[in-house]
Each structure stands twice: as C-alpha cells, then as structure tokens.
Enzyme design. Structure first.
Site, PDB file in Angstrom:
ATOM      1  N   VAL A  73     -31.091   5.770  13.621  1.00 12.44           N
ATOM      2  CA  VAL A  73     -31.772   4.485  13.787  1.00 12.44           C
ATOM      3  C   VAL A  73     -30.794   3.391  14.197  1.00 12.44           C
ATOM      4  CG1 VAL A  73     -33.002   2.663  12.538  1.00 12.44           C
ATOM      5  CG2 VAL A  73     -33.677   5.062  12.247  1.00 12.44           C
TER       6      VAL A  73
ATOM      7  N   ARG B 248     -20.192   4.589   7.099  1.00 16.04           N
ATOM      8  CA  ARG B 248     -19.269   5.394   6.299  1.00 16.04           C
ATOM      9  C   ARG B 248     -18.114   5.936   7.120  1.00 16.04           C
ATOM     10  NH1 ARG B 248     -23.103   8.707   2.600  1.00 16.04           N
ATOM     11  NH2 ARG B 248     -23.687   9.335   4.692  1.00 16.04           N
TER      12      ARG B 248
ATOM     13  N   LYS C 131     -38.009   2.192   3.312  1.00 15.24           N
ATOM     14  CA  LYS C 131     -39.289   2.179   2.586  1.00 15.24           C
ATOM     15  C   LYS C 131     -39.100   2.471   1.110  1.00 15.24           C
ATOM     16  CE  LYS C 131     -39.278   4.919   5.717  1.00 15.24           C
ATOM     17  NZ  LYS C 131     -39.424   5.743   6.910  1.00 15.24           N
TER      18      LYS C 131
ATOM     19  N   VAL D  61     -42.741   0.810   7.354  1.00 14.80           N
ATOM     20  CA  VAL D  61     -44.072   1.433   7.347  1.00 14.80           C
ATOM     21  C   VAL D  61     -44.514   1.756   8.768  1.00 14.80           C
ATOM     22  CG1 VAL D  61     -46.494   1.164   6.682  1.00 14.80           C
ATOM     23  CG2 VAL D  61     -44.696   0.148   5.264  1.00 14.80           C
TER      24      VAL D  61
ATOM     25  N   ILE E 206     -45.125   1.012  14.910  1.00 14.11           N
ATOM     26  CA  ILE E 206     -46.400   0.283  14.904  1.00 14.11           C
ATOM     27  C   ILE E 206     -46.201  -1.026  14.141  1.00 14.11           C
ATOM     28  CG2 ILE E 206     -48.860   0.394  14.377  1.00 14.11           C
ATOM     29  CD1 ILE E 206     -48.559   3.406  13.963  1.00 14.11           C
TER      30      ILE E 206
ATOM     31  N   GLY F  98     -36.964  19.330  14.873  1.00 15.88           N
ATOM     32  CA  GLY F  98     -36.338  18.121  14.343  1.00 15.88           C
ATOM     33  C   GLY F  98     -37.321  17.152  13.702  1.00 15.88           C
TER      34      GLY F  98
ATOM     35  N   ASP G 254     -42.859  10.208   0.738  1.00 20.59           N
ATOM     36  CA  ASP G 254     -42.585   9.218   1.778  1.00 20.59           C
ATOM     37  C   ASP G 254     -43.842   8.397   2.076  1.00 20.59           C
ATOM     38  OD1 ASP G 254     -40.999   8.254   4.275  1.00 20.59           O
ATOM     39  OD2 ASP G 254     -42.835   9.106   5.132  1.00 20.59           O
TER      40      ASP G 254
ATOM     41  N   LYS H 277     -44.812   4.139   1.573  1.00 21.96           N
ATOM     42  CA  LYS H 277     -45.398   3.261   2.588  1.00 21.96           C
ATOM     43  C   LYS H 277     -46.737   2.702   2.108  1.00 21.96           C
ATOM     44  CE  LYS H 277     -43.168   6.062   6.152  1.00 21.96           C
ATOM     45  NZ  LYS H 277     -43.394   7.233   7.031  1.00 21.96           N
TER      46      LYS H 277
END
Lengths: 442, 442
Positions: free
Chosen positions: B23, B54, B115, B142, B146, B197, B211, B215
């Site tokens: 990301v 890191r 999240k 979330v 979108i 992936g 997960d 959200k």
C-alpha cells in the site's frame, strides 16, 4: 473529558426554500423528520426560516404555516436571517437563474437541484461564488439521491479519470426495462411510464437524452477538470428503439441502456473530450446491465482506484431532498470548496472530440425486404464504407415480406457505420430507419 | 476577474509515510504520477517529505532515495516539516497505535488504512483528534477504494439509516465466486485464491469474517451515530460452505455472499444494534448477487434516499492508495470534521441486539443417511423447535448412502433454527455439520 473542552454550540444554519413542488415538499418533510439527527451530524441545528413559491394556497399536503412566507423570492435573499437559499424552481434561465445570481451576489450560500441551470450557467455561477467566497452546491442535479458529485469531487479526487459514464435518466431506464420484460414497443412502454408518473406528458426532455446531457456535462467538468460545455454534448434518445432491438441485444448477451459517456480522446484525434448520450449495448457482465426500473447509476474509472460503480434513485422527492440536505449539512459543517473542485479559471478548455472518429464495436439492425440480393447489397455497402463484420444474423421480420438483419461489427469508427447506412439509404429494399448502437467496452 | 481577486497560493501540504509495503508503495506512486492533478484539486501541492519503514534496503521497485528516510517512526511526528502522518504499518496495536497516538497528540493530522486499529481504538483516537483539533481520516479502512466512509458520513448524512450491509472482504468473495463458477470446494477455491495472491498463507482473518467484522463495526458507528463496539460484532466465516450449498442456493435463485450487516433492532427486542458477519443467500435480483471476484460492495438504506449501492475494488495497492490520498486531499482543502461525523461524546451507546431473536427466512442444509424415517425425524425437530418450513428438497448425496436435504423456512427467529439443529445433533442419522444461512430480505 472535562466540560471546559466542549466548544460553544454553533448557531443554527438558517435556510430559505424557493419553489415548493414535489422536491420542495420533500425537503420540508426531511428537515422536519430528521431534525435532531441532522443537528447532531451538522454540529448545529438546520432551520427553515422562510419559503417562497408561486402559489401560496396550493394544497401541498404539508403544513407550511409555521414558516414565514414571501411572495417575492428576492425577499429571501434580502432577509438578514437567511444563510442559505435552496433553489427548486427549475428551468435553465428565468426566475431560477435570477435568484441564483442574487443569492451568490449577496454572498449567501446557494444549493440547487437544477441540472439545466448548472449545465448552462454553472461556470458563471461558480465564478460568482468564488468572488463572494460563498458555497455553490448542486449534488441533487446529477443522479438524484446518489452522492456522485461528492464521490467524484472528493472520493475519487486522487485519480486521473479515464472515462465517466452511466444511466443518468430514470425515465428512459424505466422504459427500457419495460421493453425488456414485456416485449413492449417504445410507445407502449412510454405510455406505461406516463401512467406510473415516471414520464411527463411531453417526454422530450427525457427520451431525447437532453436531461442526461445536462447531467453528463456536469460530470465531465468535475472528472476532467474542464470547463462545462453543454454545447459540446451530442445526444441521441431512445425513440427509434424497437422491441426487436431489445430482443436481439439480449440474444447477443447484452442489454440496451441509454448511456451518457464522457471520455478523454486517446490523443490521436487531438486529445479532445468526447461527450455523448446514446443507447448502447451493455454486456451482461457489466453492472450497468442490472440497473432496473427508474434507478440511476454512474461509473467512474480512475487510474489508481479502477472502476467505481454507484447506484440509487435518480429522482423523486425523497432522494432529491436527501441530496439537497446533504449539501446543506456540508455548508453547516463548513466542508465545502470550489463548486467544480478547483477555481473556474484553472479549469481547462477542452476541445470537443469527434464522436464519429471514436473506435468501437457496433450493433446495426436493418429491416429489409425478403428477396434475393438484399444481403449482398448490405454486405457491399459495409465493405465500401470500410466496416468489418464480426457476425450477422438474419431472422423473419414482423410481416411475411420483411426480414431483420442484425450485424455486429469489428472495432472501427462510428463514421464508417454512418457512411454504410448512407449508402443503404438509397436502397429501395431497406424498410424503415436502421438502428445502430455502440457496444460498451468493459 | 481582475488579478487582484486571485488569492495567494497556499503552502504545500507536507506528508510523511510510515510503513512502505504494497500500500505504501502505491501511495508513493500515486502522489508521483498524479502530482499536478492533485495540486489543482487540493488547491495546493501535496509533497512527501519523509518516509519510515522497518527495512530501508528492501527492494520495493520504487525509488525512495529522493525522500528523507527516518529509521525511527517517532521522528516523523517530531519533524517540524510534517503536517500529515500516513500510518500504513498495520495491526490493531503495537507500533501503529503508538504512532497514531503520537501523531494526534502532537496536533498533526493522521491518515490510516488500518481497520483493526480503528475498530479497536477508533473512539480513543477520535477523542484525541478532537482535543487537539486535528484531522483523523480512515477512508481506506473500509472497502478499499470505494469512498464509502465519505458517502455515508457526508453523502447520506441527511438520512436516518435503517441498515447498512455489504460484501466487505474481497478474499471471501473471490473464493465464493470461484466455487460458483467451477463447482470447486472451499479448500480448492481457497488454494486458488492463495495462488492468485487474494488470500494469505494463514487465511483466518479473512475467511473467518474477522476482517469484515472490523469494517462493519466502523460502518455501524457512522451510520447509527453510535460508539464503535467491535466486541458486539459476531462473525461466522465461510469455512463450512460446501459446493452443494452454492449449487442449492443457485437452484433457489440465490447466490451465497459473506455479508456484514448492521441494523437497528425494531424495538420489540430492546432497540439495540445488530452487527453480524455471516454467509447469506442473496436473491438474484439484488445487486450484491452480481458482485464478482475480489470486489467489495456496500448498501446503505436511508429513510429518504432509499437504497444506495456502491461497488469497487476492496483492496490492492492502487485502490487503497486512492482512498488514502483522497483523505490527504480533504485535509489539504480543510474539508474535514469529526472522525465519526459528530463528537465522540455525542455518540450513542447502543446495546447489542440479540442476533438470535432476529426474524427472517433461513436456508438449512443437512446431509443425512438415506433410510426410512430420517425425513420424519427432521420434520419433527423443526416442528418441536417452532420452525415453519416453506419448502424442502431432497436430492441424492455425494455417495450412495447419503442424501442432501435443503429447507427454506418461513420467517422466524434464528434461535428456532439453532434449537432444531440442537435436537438433530443427537441424531445418529445426520452426517457432518449442518449449514444454515439467513436469506437476505430485499
């Protein structure tokens, strides 16, 4: 937390409503029904302080007696106790435009649902808002209750948008869905839409794509950072669609939708902006193919986010009021900025791209006399115009003497289709008006 | 306009990035690729001034040499030239939480995609942001790209939300789509997702619904104006789904989707808040049934706007970066407010509603021995538990000795289904674990 950290409560935001028809009534109802919730979310109460409309005594099914009435709309602007004027009069010019200019000129906030006015005068109004440093908001002008202006102006703001497109007119989508489900003709489906209140007695604005064109021009300006240019939008409506077109599209794995699309030209044709409203074949694995009835939906394709899809009610009192009051809450929160995301003077002036040069696959439907040589004539016309045929189907027509021919072309410019149909227009064997539609590329 | 009305250019917004994985790399690429566009839209340049992660020397496929490197993340907060810290470290606690607290405590803006951290510590962080009057933004936490936080917090802000629900985990949706298309088992589809992936080596977080629960808790707080309560969210994952369940759902005109749903209880059961992640049968005329692959989608139902539907990429470098940078642009524009739309102290404390008391239709699938009396045993268990059966299908099972029984119930509480399955658990004739799922009501 100690009480000392609680900030002083902010004063109410005072709103005046101009034009109390279906939408205006919805705004009154919403602000009354969700009053406490809105105050919590906005950080301050939102209060209607004055109302103006043509006819004070019309029965609107709501009690307006508690609000101050002004026969003269200008009085809303002049009043010291009005912070925001909500324009719900309608029409690109006339009283709506006069009020909008007065409101912004007086340094007050303007909220409008008026797509025609924004499409034609949005740049001037935005410039006036900038000069006076006051908000101009118009979420309800595009796709009704779907917060698509916000989603593009803010939610997708990090992206270069490649294209924006969607179903921008619920009346047309309702008619197309009716034709799909019942095998109805355009005229039958239109009559049903009128009976249900989804189409006006004079449906021109909707079925000829003019309403969708207004909305598309607004989306294009926001997506591409260009100056609004309603004159550059071309529009073909849905009047010439037949039940056979809907059926043939289905047989090809597609559905017909009236699509407004704005796209940056690839650059080979001058890098202009393509803005077109027209019926298209939408592949059945595209979400737009599943948008039913009077709903609206918008797709934006960003260079990092990929494809975003938004669907919801495109019209009606409740959804439109939802969008108008969202704008009011943004103003109450002081969360607003330039109407078109950046100052008007920094918007680009994009030339109109040549719609005919646009490359794509096309659907072509002809009704021809059932006799030897007609197919050869069509094939020759396509060849001479440089149209490459991917598939062709011939079926019996609605009467004994005619057949329907449906072709799907390989990728090529729309101009070549126009040329081929120009050649065939001289033929004695082609019956009625041929139909051609682009096939939406995923 | 005269030149004198042009405001002075605003200074750049200076951003520090903490954690440069997939990301973080996306954010660097986006800010570089769309630099000019972002400056126009934000009204000022957005500049990366420092980076911390890191391992400085890992090959990330991007050139980070032009940015100042800090081995110590705390140095990002301490630096005088940093306005915004973007936290992309991950994990609910540890280094991410420490950095978030330091950043807000120093009165700097925090943007995060985390999240788990927001679900567990969002209220404390929001309170800290309020005390310091600094932005806390988390659009990327979330549904990835979108802009659903914005759509609900601002776009739908005029509405009382009746329920919010959607496909909040792309990994699960990818697995379910694979099972649908190929008749694959859960294990086979999971392996495919891992190969592509879309799933981690340890898929627990995704496939057990954790997960999605994170959200959902965030969406619920925003929609209902309630205090985030991750402990009140119950989650059932998709591990127990079989190829037969997917097939039977299809035969019933439905598709199986992992749905996170938050809803206000009707009041009969105390007016609490229902928050549950579980596989559901989605009717084929609902847009969630058409969400394919790793996409996410969210539905919000407002009392004026009706049903809003948003779809897009729920994960990945580009979409997540798009959401993070949208937050940064909001900060650059000074268009932000309380993290959960209103001050933390004015959020309601909603009791958890009893999920078992929730009324709805249910799908129940059992695998039983193929012998006389088994059907009577099932019917008796349903009757004794008060479950009313709408339809029942019996089919041959995967082997000669077993049959599959699928029932659809009339509307009733989930607790009655649990009771019936409790009775049947004692039966010698039920093979394996029964599956039950609610059927999504339109």
């Amino acid at each position: 937390m100690s009480a000392s950290t609680v900030p002083a409560p902010r004063p109410p935001l005072r709103v005046a409503l101009a034009g109390i028809g279906v939408v205006g009534g919805g705004v009154v109802r919403l602000l009354e029904a969700n009053r406490d919730l809105i105050a919590r979310r906005a950080g301050r109460p939102v209060e209607i302080v004055a109302i103006s409309a043509r006819d004070r005594h019309r029965d609107r099914g709501i009690d307006l007696a508690r609000y101050r009435w002004e026969d003269d709309m200008g009085a809303l602007v002049a009043a010291d106790d009005v912070d925001v004027v909500v324009e719900m009069i309608g029409g690109a010019d006339g009283a709506a435009l006069t009020l909008a200019r007065q409101t912004l000129g007086a340094g007050k906030a303007l909220v409008t649902a008026n797509k025609a006015m924004i499409a034609h005068h949005g740049l001037d109004l935005a410039r006036l808002a900038e000069e006076k440093d006051t908000p101009l908001k118009y979420e309800a002008a595009v796709a009704g209750g779907i917060p698509v202006i916000k989603a593009i102006r803010e939610g997708a703001s990090a992206n270069e948008i490649a294209r924006v497109y969607g179903i921008l007119n619920g009346t047309c989508n309702y008619i197309l869905t009716q034709m799909e489900r019942n095998g109805a003709s355009f005229a039958e489906a239109l009559a049903a839409a009128q009976a249900e209140g989804y189409a006006e007695a004079d449906p021109t604005f909707d079925v000829d794509g003019i309403d969708a064109a207004h909305k598309l021009s607004i989306l294009a300006a926001l997506c591409f950072g260009t100056k609004l240019d309603i004159d550059a939008v071309t529009a073909d409506g849905i009047r010439n669609l037949t039940a056979a077109d809907i059926r043939e599209a289905e047989a090809l794995g597609h559905r017909v939708r009236l699509i407004g699309m704005a796209e940056r030209d690839s650059g080979e044709n001058g890098g202009g902006l393509y803005q077109h409203v027209q019926p298209c074949l939408v592949p059945s694995d595209h979400p737009l193919a599943y948008v039913p009835g009077a709903l609206n939906a918008v797709v934006a394709e960003g260079n990092f986010v990929g494809r975003l899809f938004f669907e919801g009610a495109g019209a009606g009192a409740g959804p439109t009021a939802s969008a108008i009051v969202a704008d009011i809450i943004d103003i109450a929160r002081d969360e607003y900025g330039p109407a078109f995301a950046m100052p008007v003077d920094s918007l680009d002036q994009a030339p109109a791209a040549d719609a005919g040069a646009r490359i794509g696959k096309h659907y072509v439907r002809l009704i021809v006399e059932d006799r030897i040589g007609v197919l050869a004539e069509i094939a020759a016309a396509m060849r001479d115009a440089g149209v490459s045929i991917e598939s062709l189907i011939q079926r019996g027509g609605d009467d004994e003497d005619s057949v329907i021919i449906v072709l799907v072309t390989h990728e090529g410019p729309a101009n070549a289709i126009h040329a081929a149909l120009g050649i065939l227009a001289a033929s004695d064997h082609v019956v009625g008006t041929p139909m051609h539609m682009p096939i939406l590329a995923l």
